[in-house]
Design an enzyme around this catalytic site. Structure first.
Site, PDB file in Angstrom:
ATOM      1  N   ASN A   1       0.873  -1.170   0.000  1.00  0.00           N
ATOM      2  CA  ASN A   1       0.000   0.000   0.000  1.00  0.00           C
ATOM      3  C   ASN A   1       0.911   1.220   0.000  1.00  0.00           C
ATOM      4  O   ASN A   1       1.421   1.624   1.045  1.00  0.00           O
ATOM      5  CB  ASN A   1      -0.910  -0.016   1.225  1.00  0.00           C
ATOM      6  CG  ASN A   1      -1.871   1.174   1.280  1.00  0.00           C
ATOM      7  OD1 ASN A   1      -1.782   2.088   0.459  1.00  0.00           O
ATOM      8  ND2 ASN A   1      -2.769   1.175   2.230  1.00  0.00           N
TER       9      ASN A   1
ATOM     10  N   LYS B   1       3.119   0.776   3.324  1.00  0.00           N
ATOM     11  CA  LYS B   1       2.714  -0.259   4.272  1.00  0.00           C
ATOM     12  C   LYS B   1       2.786  -1.599   3.547  1.00  0.00           C
ATOM     13  O   LYS B   1       2.468  -1.680   2.354  1.00  0.00           O
ATOM     14  CB  LYS B   1       1.282  -0.028   4.762  1.00  0.00           C
ATOM     15  CG  LYS B   1       1.072   1.264   5.533  1.00  0.00           C
ATOM     16  CD  LYS B   1      -0.391   1.408   5.916  1.00  0.00           C
ATOM     17  CE  LYS B   1      -0.660   2.747   6.578  1.00  0.00           C
ATOM     18  NZ  LYS B   1      -2.111   2.930   6.886  1.00  0.00           N
TER      19      LYS B   1
ATOM     20  N   ARG C   1      -2.640  -2.098  -3.484  1.00  0.00           N
ATOM     21  CA  ARG C   1      -3.833  -1.272  -3.302  1.00  0.00           C
ATOM     22  C   ARG C   1      -3.747  -0.094  -4.256  1.00  0.00           C
ATOM     23  O   ARG C   1      -2.758   0.631  -4.287  1.00  0.00           O
ATOM     24  CB  ARG C   1      -3.915  -0.745  -1.869  1.00  0.00           C
ATOM     25  CG  ARG C   1      -5.140   0.130  -1.650  1.00  0.00           C
ATOM     26  CD  ARG C   1      -5.008   0.984  -0.405  1.00  0.00           C
ATOM     27  NE  ARG C   1      -6.192   1.821  -0.205  1.00  0.00           N
ATOM     28  CZ  ARG C   1      -6.184   2.979   0.439  1.00  0.00           C
ATOM     29  NH1 ARG C   1      -5.047   3.456   0.932  1.00  0.00           N
ATOM     30  NH2 ARG C   1      -7.292   3.674   0.580  1.00  0.00           N
TER      31      ARG C   1
ATOM     32  N   HIS D   1     -17.551   2.434   7.917  1.00  0.00           N
ATOM     33  CA  HIS D   1     -16.091   2.430   8.028  1.00  0.00           C
ATOM     34  C   HIS D   1     -15.685   3.787   8.612  1.00  0.00           C
ATOM     35  O   HIS D   1     -15.665   4.799   7.910  1.00  0.00           O
ATOM     36  CB  HIS D   1     -15.462   2.210   6.650  1.00  0.00           C
ATOM     37  CG  HIS D   1     -13.958   2.262   6.652  1.00  0.00           C
ATOM     38  ND1 HIS D   1     -13.168   1.144   6.481  1.00  0.00           N
ATOM     39  CD2 HIS D   1     -13.096   3.306   6.803  1.00  0.00           C
ATOM     40  CE1 HIS D   1     -11.893   1.491   6.526  1.00  0.00           C
ATOM     41  NE2 HIS D   1     -11.830   2.802   6.714  1.00  0.00           N
ATOM     42  N   LEU D   2     -15.385   3.809   9.903  1.00  0.00           N
ATOM     43  CA  LEU D   2     -15.135   5.064  10.604  1.00  0.00           C
ATOM     44  C   LEU D   2     -13.694   5.107  11.091  1.00  0.00           C
ATOM     45  O   LEU D   2     -13.331   4.515  12.112  1.00  0.00           O
ATOM     46  CB  LEU D   2     -16.095   5.199  11.802  1.00  0.00           C
ATOM     47  CG  LEU D   2     -17.588   5.026  11.492  1.00  0.00           C
ATOM     48  CD1 LEU D   2     -18.416   5.165  12.767  1.00  0.00           C
ATOM     49  CD2 LEU D   2     -18.046   6.024  10.436  1.00  0.00           C
TER      50      LEU D   2
ATOM     51  N   GLY E   1     -10.486   8.834   7.781  1.00  0.00           N
ATOM     52  CA  GLY E   1     -11.408   8.887   6.650  1.00  0.00           C
ATOM     53  C   GLY E   1     -12.601   8.023   7.001  1.00  0.00           C
ATOM     54  O   GLY E   1     -12.447   6.993   7.672  1.00  0.00           O
TER      55      GLY E   1
ATOM     56  N   ARG F   1     -11.739  16.067   6.813  1.00  0.00           N
ATOM     57  CA  ARG F   1     -12.548  16.382   5.637  1.00  0.00           C
ATOM     58  C   ARG F   1     -13.959  16.764   6.054  1.00  0.00           C
ATOM     59  O   ARG F   1     -14.527  16.215   6.993  1.00  0.00           O
ATOM     60  CB  ARG F   1     -12.608  15.194   4.676  1.00  0.00           C
ATOM     61  CG  ARG F   1     -11.279  14.750   4.128  1.00  0.00           C
ATOM     62  CD  ARG F   1     -11.463  13.594   3.165  1.00  0.00           C
ATOM     63  NE  ARG F   1     -10.190  12.957   2.837  1.00  0.00           N
ATOM     64  CZ  ARG F   1      -9.962  11.655   2.876  1.00  0.00           C
ATOM     65  NH1 ARG F   1     -10.935  10.825   3.224  1.00  0.00           N
ATOM     66  NH2 ARG F   1      -8.784  11.156   2.574  1.00  0.00           N
TER      67      ARG F   1
ATOM     68  N   ASP G   1      -8.591  13.248  16.707  1.00  0.00           N
ATOM     69  CA  ASP G   1      -8.484  11.987  17.433  1.00  0.00           C
ATOM     70  C   ASP G   1      -9.710  11.856  18.328  1.00  0.00           C
ATOM     71  O   ASP G   1      -9.907  12.653  19.244  1.00  0.00           O
ATOM     72  CB  ASP G   1      -7.201  11.971  18.265  1.00  0.00           C
ATOM     73  CG  ASP G   1      -6.932  10.628  18.916  1.00  0.00           C
ATOM     74  OD1 ASP G   1      -7.897   9.976  19.373  1.00  0.00           O
ATOM     75  OD2 ASP G   1      -5.756  10.229  18.982  1.00  0.00           O
TER      76      ASP G   1
ATOM     77  N   ARG H   1     -10.456   9.855  20.647  1.00  0.00           N
ATOM     78  CA  ARG H   1     -10.149   9.661  22.064  1.00  0.00           C
ATOM     79  C   ARG H   1      -9.930  10.997  22.759  1.00  0.00           C
ATOM     80  O   ARG H   1     -10.416  11.215  23.879  1.00  0.00           O
ATOM     81  CB  ARG H   1      -8.910   8.771  22.211  1.00  0.00           C
ATOM     82  CG  ARG H   1      -9.105   7.335  21.731  1.00  0.00           C
ATOM     83  CD  ARG H   1      -7.791   6.620  21.557  1.00  0.00           C
ATOM     84  NE  ARG H   1      -6.976   7.252  20.523  1.00  0.00           N
ATOM     85  CZ  ARG H   1      -5.833   6.762  20.066  1.00  0.00           C
ATOM     86  NH1 ARG H   1      -5.369   5.621  20.548  1.00  0.00           N
ATOM     87  NH2 ARG H   1      -5.149   7.391  19.121  1.00  0.00           N
TER      88      ARG H   1
ATOM     89  N   GLU I   1     -14.345   0.530  15.472  1.00  0.00           N
ATOM     90  CA  GLU I   1     -14.013  -0.649  16.263  1.00  0.00           C
ATOM     91  C   GLU I   1     -13.730  -0.333  17.722  1.00  0.00           C
ATOM     92  O   GLU I   1     -13.877  -1.207  18.587  1.00  0.00           O
ATOM     93  CB  GLU I   1     -12.797  -1.354  15.660  1.00  0.00           C
ATOM     94  CG  GLU I   1     -13.045  -1.952  14.283  1.00  0.00           C
ATOM     95  CD  GLU I   1     -11.767  -2.421  13.604  1.00  0.00           C
ATOM     96  OE1 GLU I   1     -10.801  -2.766  14.334  1.00  0.00           O
ATOM     97  OE2 GLU I   1     -11.711  -2.448  12.362  1.00  0.00           O
TER      98      GLU I   1
ATOM     99  N   GLU J   1      -8.165  -5.037   5.418  1.00  0.00           N
ATOM    100  CA  GLU J   1      -8.010  -4.700   4.005  1.00  0.00           C
ATOM    101  C   GLU J   1      -6.848  -5.453   3.374  1.00  0.00           C
ATOM    102  O   GLU J   1      -6.911  -5.836   2.200  1.00  0.00           O
ATOM    103  CB  GLU J   1      -7.826  -3.193   3.862  1.00  0.00           C
ATOM    104  CG  GLU J   1      -9.072  -2.402   4.247  1.00  0.00           C
ATOM    105  CD  GLU J   1      -8.854  -0.906   4.237  1.00  0.00           C
ATOM    106  OE1 GLU J   1      -9.084  -0.294   3.186  1.00  0.00           O
ATOM    107  OE2 GLU J   1      -8.458  -0.349   5.282  1.00  0.00           O
TER     108      GLU J   1
END
Length: 403
Positions: free
Chosen positions: A10, A17, A93, A210-211, A214, A243, A284, A286, A335, A386
């Site tokens: 990727n 990655k 990817r 998908h959080l 992005g 974004r 972030d 958290r 998650e 992924e």
């Protein structure tokens, strides 16, 4: 010897990655990250799962070619080098495949040219993907190289969902339509959710959320995407880390005319200085939740805007699908942020959605249900993978030829 290993790459603008997987059982043999490519402070972190070795090196890595050669060197130290006869293929990817690429594709000069032609609609991603592919092809020109496209899963959207309501000739001339992104994640999670429910993918309707930094949502009917939140670019849709997501297009005209901002300045504003970081200075989740607990009103408003948009998409996709069997949360925020999951579902009981507080608060790396047994619609947390999805699609394409 049967070749059963797939190297997944990727390539980002300044990072690579990678994971090496054995497709007999999906085992991860090695993984790592090269970051800050082109800087004096470049860093490579490599982990070999077979030996437990973890190695890290810092220092200048000039470009992607040097980065991939460094990755190859690290794999060779562990006896997993690119020259191994057990390596079946390299899976890449690629963010944007337009309408032409609807499935994993063996890379040749024609494919490379088409990925390059799509750069104007993916200027931040496709160039870096191309550099990674060309470098890998130079290192192993004899090895099958496969492109797995983020957009491919969404090419099943009907025209009623994919078309923007603008002049058709103009849209066609400039390839303006909704393509969607995060497709490998949405594909993996929708199938994994069906498995969690003990059903076949073709028998399940799922809303995938998908959080991460992005963020995107998709409506998946019987294993096929029928709508998704991202559009021509990854800017459309949910509120994200940096974004804006959905925006009245006239805001752009207003900023140009009244704010005297250039197109580049507006692009930077909407992609890098908006979303959560634009609203409260943090992207972030958290940290945002910590600030909310301390009474920070800006952080609380940012969270409320994020959740409001998320609820709108959940409700919209319930309407699109008609029957919903499950809502699946995935990626970093999905998650791990129980508060986001709870808030997103709160008040949607009439749609059959509920969250069990005790189940929602449990942490696990396994797919799991967080809705009460009595809920009409299952609410699930399904970790995405992924890299495994890319490896699986790659090996399905080339594996037979290596048997």
């Amino acid at each position: 010897m049967t070749a059963t290993r797939v190297l997944v790459l990727n390539s980002g603008s300044s990072s690579v990655k990678y994971q090496l997987l054995d497709m007999r059982d999906g085992e991860r043999l090695a993984m790592g990250l090269v970051e800050r490519i082109g800087e004096e402070t470049s860093r490579l972190k490599h982990t070999c799962r077979t030996t437990g070795a973890v190695r890290e090196r810092t220092g200048p890595i000039a470009d992607h070619e040097a980065a991939l050669k460094a990755v190859a060197d690290e794999l060779a130290v562990d006896g997993l080098g690119l020259d191994s006869p057990e390596l079946a293929a390299i899976g890449h990817r690629v963010v944007h495949g337009g309408l032409r690429f609807t499935e994993p594709t063996l890379i040749d000069d024609v494919v490379l040219a088409e990925i390059e032609r799509l750069i104007p609609v993916a200027p931040l991603h496709n160039p870096a993907n191309l550099v990674g592919i060309r470098t890998a092809m130079a290192l192993r020109p004899d090895l099958p190289q496969v492109a797995v496209f983020d957009t491919a899963f969404h090419t099943t959207m009907p025209e009623s969902a994919a078309r923007y309501a603008i002049d058709v000739a103009t849209a066609d001339a400039y390839r303006i339509r909704r393509y969607g992104f995060h497709g490998t994640s949405h594909a993996f999670v929708s199938r994994a959710t069906a498995k969690l429910l003990g059903k076949a993918p073709e028998d399940v309707n799922v809303i995938v959320l998908h959080l991460g930094n992005g963020a995107s949502a998709s409506a998946v009917r019987g294993g096929r995407c029928v709508d998704t939140s991202m559009g021509l670019t990854p800017l459309e849709g949910l509120v994200m880390g940096t974004r804006s997501g959905d925006l009245d297009p006239a805001v752009i005209f207003h900023l140009m005319r009244v704010g005297e901002m250039s197109t580049d300045e507006i692009d930077t504003l909407l992609n890098k200085r908006s979303g959560l970081i634009g609203l409260c200075g943090d992207n972030d989740m958290r940290e945002i939740r910590r600030r909310i607990d301390e009474g920070d009103e800006r952080a609380e408003l940012a969270f409320d805007i994020y959740i409001h948009r998320l609820k709108k998409y959940i409700g919209a996709y319930c309407a699109v699908l008609g029957r919903v069997d499950a809502v699946a949360f995935t990626a970093g925020v999905g998650e791990n942020a129980s508060a986001v999951r709870e808030a997103a579902v709160a008040g949607l009981e009439l749609l059959g959605l509920e969250v069990d507080g005790a189940l929602n608060s449990l942490r696990s790396e396994e797919p799991r249900l967080i809705s009460p047994a009595s809920a009409r619609v299952a609410v699930a947390v399904v970790p995405t993978d992924e890299e495994l999805e890319i490896a699986t699609q790659t090996y399905a394409l080339v594996g037979n030829s290596n048997a």
